[in-house]
Design a protein around this motif. Structure first.
Motif, PDB file in Angstrom:
ATOM      1  N   GLN A   1       0.833  -1.204   0.000  1.00  0.00           N
ATOM      2  CA  GLN A   1       0.000   0.000   0.000  1.00  0.00           C
ATOM      3  C   GLN A   1       0.868   1.256   0.000  1.00  0.00           C
ATOM      4  OE1 GLN A   1      -2.379  -0.610   3.497  1.00  0.00           O
ATOM      5  NE2 GLN A   1      -3.955  -1.771   2.404  1.00  0.00           N
ATOM      6  N   TYR A   2       1.928   1.236   0.767  1.00  0.00           N
ATOM      7  CA  TYR A   2       2.828   2.380   0.829  1.00  0.00           C
ATOM      8  C   TYR A   2       3.476   2.619  -0.536  1.00  0.00           C
ATOM      9  CZ  TYR A   2       6.986   5.127   1.870  1.00  0.00           C
ATOM     10  OH  TYR A   2       7.965   6.081   1.861  1.00  0.00           O
ATOM     11  N   GLU A   3       3.947   1.543  -1.182  1.00  0.00           N
ATOM     12  CA  GLU A   3       4.586   1.675  -2.492  1.00  0.00           C
ATOM     13  C   GLU A   3       3.631   2.243  -3.531  1.00  0.00           C
ATOM     14  OE1 GLU A   3       6.048  -2.317  -3.107  1.00  0.00           O
ATOM     15  OE2 GLU A   3       8.112  -1.622  -2.828  1.00  0.00           O
ATOM     16  N   GLN A   4       2.362   1.880  -3.455  1.00  0.00           N
ATOM     17  CA  GLN A   4       1.383   2.376  -4.414  1.00  0.00           C
ATOM     18  C   GLN A   4       1.111   3.864  -4.229  1.00  0.00           C
ATOM     19  OE1 GLN A   4      -1.938  -0.241  -3.824  1.00  0.00           O
ATOM     20  NE2 GLN A   4      -1.034  -1.887  -5.047  1.00  0.00           N
ATOM     21  N   GLN A   5       1.325   4.376  -3.025  1.00  0.00           N
ATOM     22  CA  GLN A   5       1.064   5.781  -2.741  1.00  0.00           C
ATOM     23  C   GLN A   5       2.252   6.678  -3.093  1.00  0.00           C
ATOM     24  OE1 GLN A   5      -0.020   5.811   1.370  1.00  0.00           O
ATOM     25  NE2 GLN A   5      -2.019   4.895   1.002  1.00  0.00           N
ATOM     26  N   VAL A   6       3.442   6.126  -3.197  1.00  0.00           N
ATOM     27  CA  VAL A   6       4.644   6.916  -3.476  1.00  0.00           C
ATOM     28  C   VAL A   6       4.679   7.276  -4.956  1.00  0.00           C
ATOM     29  CG1 VAL A   6       7.157   6.856  -3.504  1.00  0.00           C
ATOM     30  CG2 VAL A   6       5.918   5.859  -1.592  1.00  0.00           C
ATOM     31  N   LEU A   7       4.949   8.539  -5.234  1.00  0.00           N
ATOM     32  CA  LEU A   7       5.060   9.003  -6.612  1.00  0.00           C
ATOM     33  C   LEU A   7       6.515   8.954  -7.030  1.00  0.00           C
ATOM     34  CD1 LEU A   7       2.727  12.119  -6.343  1.00  0.00           C
ATOM     35  CD2 LEU A   7       2.142   9.834  -7.113  1.00  0.00           C
ATOM     36  N   ASP A   8       6.770   8.361  -8.171  1.00  0.00           N
ATOM     37  CA  ASP A   8       8.144   8.336  -8.634  1.00  0.00           C
ATOM     38  C   ASP A   8       8.403   9.484  -9.624  1.00  0.00           C
ATOM     39  OD1 ASP A   8       6.796   7.441 -10.832  1.00  0.00           O
ATOM     40  OD2 ASP A   8       7.937   5.595 -11.089  1.00  0.00           O
ATOM     41  N   GLU A   9       9.644   9.738  -9.966  1.00  0.00           N
ATOM     42  CA  GLU A   9      10.034  10.871 -10.809  1.00  0.00           C
ATOM     43  C   GLU A   9       9.406  10.790 -12.198  1.00  0.00           C
ATOM     44  OE1 GLU A   9      14.069  13.112 -12.415  1.00  0.00           O
ATOM     45  OE2 GLU A   9      14.248  11.309 -11.203  1.00  0.00           O
ATOM     46  N   LYS A  10       9.345   9.596 -12.782  1.00  0.00           N
ATOM     47  CA  LYS A  10       8.765   9.447 -14.125  1.00  0.00           C
ATOM     48  C   LYS A  10       7.299   9.852 -14.123  1.00  0.00           C
ATOM     49  CE  LYS A  10      11.755   5.818 -15.917  1.00  0.00           C
ATOM     50  NZ  LYS A  10      11.828   4.452 -16.406  1.00  0.00           N
ATOM     51  N   GLU A  11       6.587   9.463 -13.092  1.00  0.00           N
ATOM     52  CA  GLU A  11       5.167   9.808 -13.020  1.00  0.00           C
ATOM     53  C   GLU A  11       4.983  11.316 -12.910  1.00  0.00           C
ATOM     54  OE1 GLU A  11       1.133   8.783 -10.463  1.00  0.00           O
ATOM     55  OE2 GLU A  11       2.999   7.783  -9.959  1.00  0.00           O
ATOM     56  N   ILE A  12       5.776  11.967 -12.094  1.00  0.00           N
ATOM     57  CA  ILE A  12       5.686  13.411 -11.922  1.00  0.00           C
ATOM     58  C   ILE A  12       6.013  14.117 -13.228  1.00  0.00           C
ATOM     59  CG2 ILE A  12       6.689  15.405 -10.735  1.00  0.00           C
ATOM     60  CD1 ILE A  12       7.067  13.513  -8.303  1.00  0.00           C
ATOM     61  N   MET A  13       7.046  13.652 -13.937  1.00  0.00           N
ATOM     62  CA  MET A  13       7.452  14.265 -15.207  1.00  0.00           C
ATOM     63  C   MET A  13       6.386  14.071 -16.285  1.00  0.00           C
ATOM     64  SD  MET A  13      10.195  15.737 -14.426  1.00  0.00           S
ATOM     65  CE  MET A  13      10.918  16.244 -15.945  1.00  0.00           C
TER      66      MET A  13
END
Length: 124
Positions: A99-111
């Motif tokens: 659940q924690y991993e699914q909530q974390v935004l990675d750099e590719k997603e933000i870009m």
């Protein structure tokens, strides 16, 4: 179980335990009736050791084995919760981590959002 005296019954109940290798634990195999300990041992060898590979065998008179009485079982029950010592007590962590991993935004997603560029800030 009640103790049976030799005067009333000729045979006594014996429990047979064996170990397959020197590193393995003793395991209960079966019970048998015999007039004495020596005969019980011979019967255990004949009935068990010729069929199974074993390195050790124990033959114990059932009346010599002591088990916990109901009132003794109650006295040794756990007084507090020690689930944290058992591995099953940590089973929820895998789900929580997922659940924690699914909530974390990675750099590719933000870009991929498009409005944000690397190294610049949006001032208003």
């Amino acid at each position: 179980m009640e103790k049976q005296s030799n005067s009333n019954n000729f045979y006594e109940v014996y429990e047979v335990f064996s170990r397959r290798t020197f590193k393995s634990d003793m395991q209960h195999q079966f019970s048998l009736l015999a007039p004495n300990q020596e005969m019980a041992f011979v019967m255990a060898q004949e009935n068990f050791m010729r069929r199974e590979p074993v390195v050790d065998i124990w033959v114990v008179k059932r009346s010599d084995i002591r088990k916990l009485q109901p009132e003794e079982r109650a006295s040794i029950s756990r007084l507090d919760n020690k689930d944290y010592r058992l591995t099953k007590g940590y089973g929820y962590l895998k789900k929580k981590w997922r659940q924690y991993e699914q909530q974390v935004l990675d750099e590719k997603e933000i870009m991929s959002w498009g409005g944000v560029q690397r190294g610049t800030t949006d001032r208003k």
